[in-house]
Design a protein around this motif. Structure first.
Motif, PDB file in Angstrom:
ATOM      1  N   ASN A 137       6.041  29.690 -41.101  1.00 16.10           N
ATOM      2  CA  ASN A 137       6.716  28.804 -40.141  1.00 16.10           C
ATOM      3  C   ASN A 137       5.870  28.522 -38.906  1.00 16.10           C
ATOM      4  OD1 ASN A 137       8.982  28.481 -41.625  1.00 16.10           O
ATOM      5  ND2 ASN A 137      10.126  30.141 -40.632  1.00 16.10           N
ATOM      6  N   ASN A 138       4.973  29.432 -38.579  1.00 18.45           N
ATOM      7  CA  ASN A 138       4.261  29.317 -37.297  1.00 18.45           C
ATOM      8  C   ASN A 138       2.751  29.185 -37.418  1.00 18.45           C
ATOM      9  OD1 ASN A 138       6.747  29.693 -36.074  1.00 18.45           O
ATOM     10  ND2 ASN A 138       6.512  31.904 -36.058  1.00 18.45           N
ATOM     11  N   ALA A 139       2.225  28.836 -38.583  1.00 20.05           N
ATOM     12  CA  ALA A 139       0.768  28.672 -38.689  1.00 20.05           C
ATOM     13  C   ALA A 139       0.353  27.503 -37.796  1.00 20.05           C
ATOM     14  CB  ALA A 139       0.378  28.405 -40.132  1.00 20.05           C
ATOM     15  N   LEU A 140      -0.793  27.658 -37.115  1.00 17.04           N
ATOM     16  CA  LEU A 140      -1.211  26.658 -36.124  1.00 17.04           C
ATOM     17  C   LEU A 140      -2.315  25.768 -36.688  1.00 17.04           C
ATOM     18  CD1 LEU A 140      -1.237  28.955 -32.963  1.00 17.04           C
ATOM     19  CD2 LEU A 140       0.558  27.370 -33.730  1.00 17.04           C
ATOM     20  N   LYS A 196       1.250  36.296 -34.097  1.00 17.64           N
ATOM     21  CA  LYS A 196       2.407  35.662 -34.746  1.00 17.64           C
ATOM     22  C   LYS A 196       3.444  35.279 -33.693  1.00 17.64           C
ATOM     23  CE  LYS A 196       2.076  37.985 -39.241  1.00 17.64           C
ATOM     24  NZ  LYS A 196       2.556  39.128 -40.029  1.00 17.64           N
ATOM     25  N   LYS A 197       3.552  36.097 -32.636  1.00 15.85           N
ATOM     26  CA  LYS A 197       4.553  35.823 -31.586  1.00 15.85           C
ATOM     27  C   LYS A 197       4.126  34.665 -30.697  1.00 15.85           C
ATOM     28  CE  LYS A 197       7.171  39.957 -31.459  1.00 15.85           C
ATOM     29  NZ  LYS A 197       7.358  41.288 -30.911  1.00 15.85           N
ATOM     30  N   LEU A 198       2.851  34.627 -30.313  1.00 10.59           N
ATOM     31  CA  LEU A 198       2.385  33.503 -29.488  1.00 10.59           C
ATOM     32  C   LEU A 198       2.454  32.212 -30.300  1.00 10.59           C
ATOM     33  CD1 LEU A 198       1.186  32.320 -26.924  1.00 10.59           C
ATOM     34  CD2 LEU A 198      -1.083  33.069 -27.668  1.00 10.59           C
ATOM     35  N   ALA A 199       2.099  32.313 -31.589  1.00  7.67           N
ATOM     36  CA  ALA A 199       2.093  31.120 -32.447  1.00  7.67           C
ATOM     37  C   ALA A 199       3.491  30.506 -32.552  1.00  7.67           C
ATOM     38  CB  ALA A 199       1.562  31.481 -33.833  1.00  7.67           C
ATOM     39  N   ALA A 200       4.512  31.363 -32.465  1.00 11.52           N
ATOM     40  CA  ALA A 200       5.890  30.865 -32.574  1.00 11.52           C
ATOM     41  C   ALA A 200       6.230  29.926 -31.418  1.00 11.52           C
ATOM     42  CB  ALA A 200       6.860  32.041 -32.603  1.00 11.52           C
ATOM     43  N   LEU A 201       5.477  30.002 -30.332  1.00 12.02           N
ATOM     44  CA  LEU A 201       5.740  29.157 -29.159  1.00 12.02           C
ATOM     45  C   LEU A 201       4.865  27.905 -29.137  1.00 12.02           C
ATOM     46  CD1 LEU A 201       5.813  32.012 -26.463  1.00 12.02           C
ATOM     47  CD2 LEU A 201       7.785  30.895 -27.536  1.00 12.02           C
ATOM     48  N   CYS A 202       3.920  27.776 -30.102  1.00  4.80           N
ATOM     49  CA  CYS A 202       2.910  26.709 -30.047  1.00  4.80           C
ATOM     50  C   CYS A 202       2.984  25.786 -31.259  1.00  4.80           C
ATOM     51  CB  CYS A 202       1.517  27.334 -29.989  1.00  4.80           C
ATOM     52  SG  CYS A 202       1.294  28.392 -28.538  1.00  4.80           S
ATOM     53  N   ASN A 203       2.319  24.633 -31.156  1.00  3.36           N
ATOM     54  CA  ASN A 203       2.253  23.683 -32.274  1.00  3.36           C
ATOM     55  C   ASN A 203       0.905  23.692 -32.984  1.00  3.36           C
ATOM     56  OD1 ASN A 203       4.853  22.607 -32.199  1.00  3.36           O
ATOM     57  ND2 ASN A 203       4.305  21.126 -30.598  1.00  3.36           N
ATOM     58  N   SER A 204      -0.175  23.803 -32.200  1.00  5.45           N
ATOM     59  CA  SER A 204      -1.491  23.774 -32.841  1.00  5.45           C
ATOM     60  C   SER A 204      -2.482  24.572 -32.009  1.00  5.45           C
ATOM     61  CB  SER A 204      -1.983  22.336 -33.011  1.00  5.45           C
ATOM     62  OG  SER A 204      -2.456  21.851 -31.784  1.00  5.45           O
ATOM     63  N   ALA A 205      -3.639  24.845 -32.607  1.00  9.18           N
ATOM     64  CA  ALA A 205      -4.660  25.611 -31.882  1.00  9.18           C
ATOM     65  C   ALA A 205      -6.021  25.433 -32.528  1.00  9.18           C
ATOM     66  CB  ALA A 205      -4.298  27.101 -31.866  1.00  9.18           C
ATOM     67  N   TYR A 256     -15.159  31.600 -27.315  1.00  6.74           N
ATOM     68  CA  TYR A 256     -14.248  32.364 -28.177  1.00  6.74           C
ATOM     69  C   TYR A 256     -12.931  32.685 -27.492  1.00  6.74           C
ATOM     70  CZ  TYR A 256     -18.067  31.977 -31.219  1.00  6.74           C
ATOM     71  OH  TYR A 256     -19.050  31.417 -31.977  1.00  6.74           O
ATOM     72  N   GLN A 257     -12.460  31.697 -26.750  1.00  6.51           N
ATOM     73  CA  GLN A 257     -11.100  31.708 -26.231  1.00  6.51           C
ATOM     74  C   GLN A 257     -10.316  30.730 -27.094  1.00  6.51           C
ATOM     75  OE1 GLN A 257      -9.901  33.729 -24.009  1.00  6.51           O
ATOM     76  NE2 GLN A 257     -11.886  34.658 -23.553  1.00  6.51           N
ATOM     77  N   LEU A 258      -8.997  30.697 -26.930  1.00  3.73           N
ATOM     78  CA  LEU A 258      -8.183  29.784 -27.728  1.00  3.73           C
ATOM     79  C   LEU A 258      -7.769  28.583 -26.915  1.00  3.73           C
ATOM     80  CD1 LEU A 258      -5.662  32.107 -29.616  1.00  3.73           C
ATOM     81  CD2 LEU A 258      -7.809  31.130 -30.457  1.00  3.73           C
ATOM     82  N   LEU A 259      -7.737  27.422 -27.564  1.00  2.89           N
ATOM     83  CA  LEU A 259      -7.070  26.258 -27.001  1.00  2.89           C
ATOM     84  C   LEU A 259      -5.814  26.068 -27.839  1.00  2.89           C
ATOM     85  CD1 LEU A 259      -8.472  22.910 -25.842  1.00  2.89           C
ATOM     86  CD2 LEU A 259      -6.633  22.924 -27.510  1.00  2.89           C
ATOM     87  N   LEU A 260      -4.666  26.004 -27.159  1.00  2.00           N
ATOM     88  CA  LEU A 260      -3.384  25.881 -27.862  1.00  2.00           C
ATOM     89  C   LEU A 260      -2.639  24.667 -27.333  1.00  2.00           C
ATOM     90  CD1 LEU A 260      -3.000  29.429 -26.783  1.00  2.00           C
ATOM     91  CD2 LEU A 260      -2.564  29.059 -29.201  1.00  2.00           C
ATOM     92  N   THR A 261      -1.852  24.020 -28.170  1.00  2.00           N
ATOM     93  CA  THR A 261      -0.940  23.003 -27.652  1.00  2.00           C
ATOM     94  C   THR A 261       0.479  23.463 -27.961  1.00  2.00           C
ATOM     95  OG1 THR A 261      -0.479  21.468 -29.477  1.00  2.00           O
ATOM     96  CG2 THR A 261      -2.674  21.304 -28.429  1.00  2.00           C
ATOM     97  N   ALA A 262       1.386  23.207 -27.002  1.00  2.00           N
ATOM     98  CA  ALA A 262       2.741  23.745 -27.146  1.00  2.00           C
ATOM     99  C   ALA A 262       3.753  22.816 -26.492  1.00  2.00           C
ATOM    100  CB  ALA A 262       2.816  25.118 -26.495  1.00  2.00           C
ATOM    101  N   PRO A 263       4.986  22.785 -27.028  1.00  2.00           N
ATOM    102  CA  PRO A 263       6.023  21.939 -26.427  1.00  2.00           C
ATOM    103  C   PRO A 263       6.257  22.343 -24.968  1.00  2.00           C
ATOM    104  CG  PRO A 263       6.790  22.931 -28.485  1.00  2.00           C
ATOM    105  CD  PRO A 263       5.480  23.559 -28.171  1.00  2.00           C
TER     106      PRO A 263
END
Ligand code: ADP
Ligand code: MG
Length: 314
Positions: A137-140, A196-205, A256-263
């Protein structure tokens, strides 16, 4: 001559794939059970291309695994197992021992187990295949950024690029900053969280290996969107900001940091997650409709920026 991405797309990428997600993201995904994916990826470090010959072997061991862990995190996964393929010019026990010390320290820190690999003679090269787990459900995916998503980055950017610049030709910056920059270059620290928990809050990375702008571009291309990035929100050392040395941050690479997009709705939850997990996270912009990147200065004016990130076959 073909460029890196043209070689992958024109020669190696055959569609369709038989698994859930094949070539084109930070890692491939295939079903593990009803709820989870296996996440699998491979990254190689070659002497003189990815590291200089005077690199400390213990740091090199750490970095070889850390860059792979970074790809698993960027898919919303937790790293689990690794296979190490190492090619060395001679059986230098002292060197190999130090290398393995760094590798195992990194493995312990992120909960990864070494389960196989290959040892050969040749010019120094390290290639790791890594396996992790993500919730289906939460793969980015790079393709899943949504219009008006907040854009977040973890940690601080530009440090590793500064370290490399210093190591290649002496560079005038404060000593304490140079020390920090070389550490960032040689011993990158991807975030240590239950992804897995951070991914649940995000759409892509995506993980930042080639540079913020080129890596963000992968998300834009796959998601069919654009982005506004606010310079004043970009996390960078004061010295870089004061000297307006923005190329280090925008296309320096090796962060080697993450870029994430989230609602936007998850904005507060993400700030709380970062505080609870003691990680640094910054909201640097938002996803837009126009299919390009606008880099906006503190006075609201756009920054004209053309520099590209790292390209192997430039
Ligand atoms: P990253 O920088 O995140 O490690 P790359 O830019 O190296 O990713 O690769 C982009 C995508 O192309 C990934 O999905 C990777 O697995 C795939 N890829 C790269 N090289 C090859 C290859 N020789 N054969 C098949 N797939 C490849
Ligand atoms: Mg990656």
């Amino acid at each position: 001559m073909l460029k890196e991405f043209e070689i992958i797309e024109k020669i190696f990428q055959k569609t369709p794939t038989s698994i859930f997600l094949g070539i084109g993201d930070d890692a491939a995904l295939f079903h593990k059970n009803k709820k989870e994916f296996w996440v699998i990826s491979q990254d190689t470090l070659n002497i003189n291309t990815h590291f200089l010959s005077n690199t400390d072997p213990e740091n090199l061991g750490w970095k070889s695994l850390a860059v792979n862990i970074s790809d698993i995190l960027s898919m919303g996964g937790n790293p689990k197992y690794a296979l190490l393929s190492i090619s060395v010019p001679s059986a230098n026990q002292v060197w190999i021992k130090k290398f393995s010390t760094g590798l195992f320290k990194c493995a312990k820190n992120y909960g990864v187990e070494l389960i196989g690999g290959d040892t050969t003679r040749g010019s120094l090269s390290i290639s790791i295949c890594i396996l992790g787990e993500a919730l289906q459900n939460n793969a980015l995916l790079r393709s899943n950024a949504k219009l008006n998503d907040d854009i977040w980055v973890t940690g601080e950017l530009g440090l590793a690029a500064l370290g490399l610049k210093y190591k290649k030709r002496k560079f005038d910056a404060p000593k304490t900053l140079i020390k920090k920059a070389i550490k960032a270059l040689e011993k990158p620290l991807p975030i240590k969280v239950n992804m897995k928990k951070l991914a649940a809050l995000c759409n892509s990375a995506i993980d930042l290996s080639d540079g913020l702008i080129p890596d963000l571009n992968h998300i834009l291309n796959k998601s069919g969107l654009g982005a506004n990035i606010f310079i004043e929100n970009l996390p960078m050392p004061k010295w870089i900001r004061n000297n307006k040395n923005y190329p280090l941050v925008l296309s320096g690479g090796d962060d080697y940091q993450l870029l994430l997009t989230a609602p936007k709705n998850n904005h507060k939850k993400i700030i709380k997650f970062a505080a609870d997990n003691k990680i640094k996270i910054s909201c640097i912009g938002l996803m837009t409709k126009t299919k390009n990147i606008a880099i906006i200065k503190s006075d609201g004016e756009p920054l004209l920026y053309k520099k590209k990130g790292y390209e192997h076959f430039a």
